[in-house]
Write a protein that holds these residues in place. Structure first.
Motif, PDB file in Angstrom:
ATOM      1  N   GLU B   5       0.941  -0.812   0.134  1.00 56.71           N
ATOM      2  CA  GLU B   5      -0.314   0.139  -0.492  1.00 56.71           C
ATOM      3  C   GLU B   5       0.498   1.551  -0.153  1.00 56.71           C
ATOM      4  OE1 GLU B   5       0.187  -0.221   4.430  1.00 56.71           O
ATOM      5  OE2 GLU B   5       0.411  -2.049   2.700  1.00 56.71           O
ATOM      6  N   GLN B   6       0.928   2.584   0.423  1.00 62.16           N
ATOM      7  CA  GLN B   6       1.375   3.787  -0.753  1.00 62.16           C
ATOM      8  C   GLN B   6       1.989   3.534   0.781  1.00 62.16           C
ATOM      9  OE1 GLN B   6      -1.538   7.685  -0.281  1.00 62.16           O
ATOM     10  NE2 GLN B   6       0.226   7.873  -2.167  1.00 62.16           N
ATOM     11  N   LEU B  95     -14.100  10.860   1.207  1.00 60.48           N
ATOM     12  CA  LEU B  95     -13.374   9.580   1.565  1.00 60.48           C
ATOM     13  C   LEU B  95     -11.785   9.658   1.178  1.00 60.48           C
ATOM     14  CD1 LEU B  95     -13.976   6.747   2.232  1.00 60.48           C
ATOM     15  CD2 LEU B  95     -14.055   6.248  -0.194  1.00 60.48           C
ATOM     16  N   ASP B  96     -11.417  10.358   0.015  1.00 61.21           N
ATOM     17  CA  ASP B  96     -10.335  10.100  -0.167  1.00 61.21           C
ATOM     18  C   ASP B  96      -9.669  11.452   0.664  1.00 61.21           C
ATOM     19  OD1 ASP B  96     -10.406   8.641  -2.791  1.00 61.21           O
ATOM     20  OD2 ASP B  96     -11.339  10.645  -4.391  1.00 61.21           O
ATOM     21  N   ASN B  98      -9.777  11.629   3.926  1.00 62.78           N
ATOM     22  CA  ASN B  98      -9.539  10.657   5.054  1.00 62.78           C
ATOM     23  C   ASN B  98      -8.167  10.177   4.637  1.00 62.78           C
ATOM     24  OD1 ASN B  98     -11.335  11.873   5.988  1.00 62.78           O
ATOM     25  ND2 ASN B  98     -12.443  10.452   5.915  1.00 62.78           N
ATOM     26  N   ARG B  99      -7.931   9.348   3.225  1.00 63.32           N
ATOM     27  CA  ARG B  99      -7.150   7.944   2.949  1.00 63.32           C
ATOM     28  C   ARG B  99      -5.958   9.173   2.436  1.00 63.32           C
ATOM     29  NH1 ARG B  99     -10.120   3.799  -0.646  1.00 63.32           N
ATOM     30  NH2 ARG B  99     -11.176   6.045  -1.958  1.00 63.32           N
ATOM     31  N   SER B 100      -6.076  10.375   2.632  1.00 60.40           N
ATOM     32  CA  SER B 100      -4.255  11.977   1.865  1.00 60.40           C
ATOM     33  C   SER B 100      -3.900  11.712   3.425  1.00 60.40           C
ATOM     34  CB  SER B 100      -4.661  12.092   1.016  1.00 60.40           C
ATOM     35  OG  SER B 100      -5.352  13.149   1.686  1.00 60.40           O
ATOM     36  N   LYS B 102      -1.271  10.344   4.791  1.00 64.03           N
ATOM     37  CA  LYS B 102       0.536   9.960   5.008  1.00 64.03           C
ATOM     38  C   LYS B 102       0.878  10.913   4.240  1.00 64.03           C
ATOM     39  CE  LYS B 102       0.212   5.265   4.676  1.00 64.03           C
ATOM     40  NZ  LYS B 102       0.018   3.501   4.075  1.00 64.03           N
ATOM     41  N   ARG B 103       0.018  11.310   3.186  1.00 61.96           N
ATOM     42  CA  ARG B 103       0.612  13.017   2.972  1.00 61.96           C
ATOM     43  C   ARG B 103       1.020  14.204   3.445  1.00 61.96           C
ATOM     44  NH1 ARG B 103       2.126   9.853  -0.498  1.00 61.96           N
ATOM     45  NH2 ARG B 103       3.007  11.087  -1.919  1.00 61.96           N
ATOM     46  N   GLN B 138     -10.186  11.047  -8.645  1.00 65.33           N
ATOM     47  CA  GLN B 138      -9.492  10.123  -7.371  1.00 65.33           C
ATOM     48  C   GLN B 138      -7.740  10.308  -7.833  1.00 65.33           C
ATOM     49  OE1 GLN B 138     -10.965   6.348  -6.969  1.00 65.33           O
ATOM     50  NE2 GLN B 138     -11.260   6.692  -4.912  1.00 65.33           N
ATOM     51  N   GLY B 139      -7.222  10.705  -6.774  1.00 62.76           N
ATOM     52  CA  GLY B 139      -5.458  11.457  -7.005  1.00 62.76           C
ATOM     53  C   GLY B 139      -5.538  12.471  -7.494  1.00 62.76           C
ATOM     54  N   HIS B 141      -6.904  15.029  -5.423  1.00 59.45           N
ATOM     55  CA  HIS B 141      -6.465  15.524  -3.811  1.00 59.45           C
ATOM     56  C   HIS B 141      -4.833  15.310  -3.408  1.00 59.45           C
ATOM     57  CE1 HIS B 141      -6.938  11.321  -3.576  1.00 59.45           C
ATOM     58  NE2 HIS B 141      -6.109  11.231  -2.208  1.00 59.45           N
ATOM     59  N   ASP B 142      -3.755  14.475  -4.607  1.00 58.23           N
ATOM     60  CA  ASP B 142      -2.508  14.598  -3.856  1.00 58.23           C
ATOM     61  C   ASP B 142      -2.268  15.520  -4.807  1.00 58.23           C
ATOM     62  OD1 ASP B 142      -1.668  11.729  -3.108  1.00 58.23           O
ATOM     63  OD2 ASP B 142      -3.105  11.000  -4.524  1.00 58.23           O
ATOM     64  N   HIS B 221       0.874  11.245  -6.061  1.00 56.00           N
ATOM     65  CA  HIS B 221       1.034   9.882  -5.464  1.00 56.00           C
ATOM     66  C   HIS B 221       1.650   8.260  -5.688  1.00 56.00           C
ATOM     67  CE1 HIS B 221      -2.165   6.875  -5.327  1.00 56.00           C
ATOM     68  NE2 HIS B 221      -1.798   5.706  -5.803  1.00 56.00           N
TER      69      HIS B 221
END
Lengths: 195, 378
Positions: B5-6, B95-96, B98-100, B102-103, B138-139, B141-142, B221
């Protein structure tokens, strides 16, 4: 890569956030993370399962939940032997969207493809929005396999992959037509790939 | 074949080299000299493309808006998050975001992290609400999180607005077809530069999916080093719109030996390519990318791309026709199936076997018939 008798290609489809990558992580690495994972495009993992004295290598393609990425991977659809179609039992929207995914599968995949409907997050019954009966009835109507699982606890995760592998084995290996069409022959060559 | 995973972004600072120090002092001097007015765009571009780019985030905060063509004197006030809760993309963006996590820099207080998440959500939704023709992907947000971390909420919105209507406008269409077509531009470059690598990648049928996150997020990403991400953003902001295609080609060419040693199948090659090694010499790769950019204009390789697309379309049509053919009811196929099986049935073995069985059955029938006659049963 270790020895295997058959190589089966499996696609994991479903809305964003239903837990596709977590399911795959549980199956391939036997671990789980609370952190959200996000897949852009496609990821690949592999693990073998041993059934009926045969080693079957499952090459699992984990896709993004963003439907707009679908147009970028027609060849993945066309060469799939099996599909895990995942929804989240705590999200009725992800269950409603199964229809859209099924249309996509019917349009893009060979008829022989095995589809298993999977309700994930069964470890969270307090937030359940989709009953097991709803899932079962939908699968029954569409002649799909059905199972509820939890990537978090690991419940039924190995089972869905091994039952999918068994179904693919029956469809592609045991029930070969006597004289397959050339395109089907190619599929079987891909499916039956001794090391 | 396992792809992890990332991985979290590494925000560690590296010791400053002599060349980097020299460049930092040069930029510092330039900024101080032009404190009241913008630095010439050509000078900015030159600085951004040269090794070490804009060196650090303090300089980027000042120079990125100028590079992106943003006027920081006319910035609007950011609305609050609750204004966007009815937006159709709200849930997906949340959702995205929340998944970022790590950035974001590690160790920041919880309250600050929550504030950053809200700012990121607002920033994204502001852009797609202002431009209803642009679709969130999706992406996205990166990209947004990188600008948010460097220049702050207001300027990040202005930059994202600018980029969304230029650099990323293709990715934000209703479908990803334009993006898919754009990614195909990688192949002619590889074909001209390294025919062996090109042939290998085509034979593996890997396609361009491995490079999708690179293109959609300017590598944000896929990289683990924050320092590398912002360095690449310097480069992309100062370059023509589709430059990430050339950086992708440069990476593939650099890794050619490693790629050619891999098994020539889609899964193996995809797995190898989709993870970017941490030790890639990005400054060298950017030099290669710039020279490829000068060598192959997009219009020059357009014809080759069209040819590839036509080939792919033909293959897809053939495949889809086969699927349709297989779905036709069996009745319409009866005669062809019989004619197809007939030669198989009329081969030597089946004929001999059938004849032998017929003779045995005939002899048995004759024998039993005689027995019955003798017994007077007949």
């Amino acid at each position: 890569m270790s020895h295997f008798d058959y190589l089966f290609k499996v696609l994991v489809l479903g809305d964003s956030g239903v837990g596709k990558s977590c399911l795959l992580m549980r199956f391939s690495d036997d671990r789980f993370t609370e952190k959200y994972l996000r897949t852009m495009g496609i990821d690949v993992k592999a693990r073998s399962v041993e059934l009926v004295s045969r080693v079957m290598m499952l090459q699992v393609w984990d896709t993004s939940g963003d439907k707009r990425f679908n147009s970028l991977m027609p060849s993945n659809y066309r060469s799939a032997h099996g599909i895990l179609l995942v929804y989240d039992i705590t999200s009725s929207k992800s269950f409603q969207n199964i229809d859209g995914w099924m249309k996509e599968i019917r349009r893009m995949c060979p008829d022989k493809v095995t589809v298993l409907l999977v309700g994930n997050k069964s470890d969270d019954p307090n937030h359940r929005q989709v009953s097991m009966e709803q899932g079962f009835n939908y699968a029954h109507r569409g002649a799909l396999g059905f199972e509820e699982v939890s990537a978090k606890s690991g419940m039924n995760v190995y089972d869905i992959f091994s039952s999918l592998a068994m179904d693919i084995y029956h469809r592609y290996v045991l029930h070969n037509p006597i004289s397959p069409m050339p395109s089907e022959q190619e599929e079987e060559d891909a499916a039956e790939s001794p090391d | 074949m396992i792809k992890n995973e990332q991985r979290p972004l590494n925000f560690e600072k590296c010791p400053e080299s002599d060349d980097e120090l020299k460049k930092r002092l040069e930029i510092e001097k330039l900024i101080n000299k032009n404190i009241d007015k913008n630095i010439s765009f050509d000078v900015l571009v030159k600085l951004s493309l040269a090794p070490y780019g804009l060196v650090n985030d303090d300089f980027r905060r000042i120079l990125w808006p100028q590079l992106a063509g943003v006027d920081i004197n006319h910035l609007g006030q950011a609305p609050t998050l609750d204004k966007f809760q009815c937006h159709p993309e709200y849930n997906q963006v949340v959702l995205d975001v929340n998944r970022s996590l790590k950035r974001f820099p590690p160790g920041i207080p919880y309250e600050q992290r929550i504030a950053l998440q809200d700012q990121l959500t607002v920033l994204i939704l502001r852009v797609i609400q202002k431009y209803p023709n642009l679709r969130y992907y999706q992406g996205y947000h990166d990209v947004a999180v990188t600008f948010l971390l460097v220049v702050g909420e207001e300027i990040a919105f202005a930059i994202m607005e600018q980029l969304s209507t230029t650099h990323f406008s293709e990715c934000m269409q209703e479908t990803m077809e334009a993006t898919q077509r754009r990614l195909m531009f990688i192949w002619p470059i590889i074909k001209f530069e390294n025919p062996e690598l090109y042939q290998f990648l085509q034979n593996s049928t890997v396609g361009t999916l491995f490079s999708l996150p690179w293109y959609l997020t300017w590598f944000g990403h896929s990289l683990t080093s924050y320092r590398t991400v912002v360095r690449l953003y310097d480069y992309f902001l100062a370059s023509p719109i589709y430059t990430s295609i050339f950086v992708t080609a440069a990476i593939l060419l650099y890794r050619s030996d490693e790629i050619l040693k891999e098994d020539c199948d889609m899964a193996s090659v995809h797995c190898l390519l989709s993870v970017i090694p941490e030790d890639l010499p990005f400054e060298d790769l950017l030099k290669t990318s710039s020279s490829l950019l000068n060598k192959y204009s997009l219009t020059l390789i357009e014809k080759d791309v069209e040819e590839l697309i036509c080939q792919e379309r033909r293959k897809r049509k053939t495949d889809e026709a086969l699927i349709v053919k297989r779905r036709q009811p069996a009745t319409s196929n009866r005669i062809p199936i019989i004619t197809k099986w007939l030669p198989n049935i009329l081969t030597a073995k089946p004929v001999i076997l059938t004849t032998a069985i017929s003779i045995v059955v005939g002899v048995c029938a004759y024998y039993y018939n005689n027995q019955y006659l003798a017994a007077g049963i007949s």
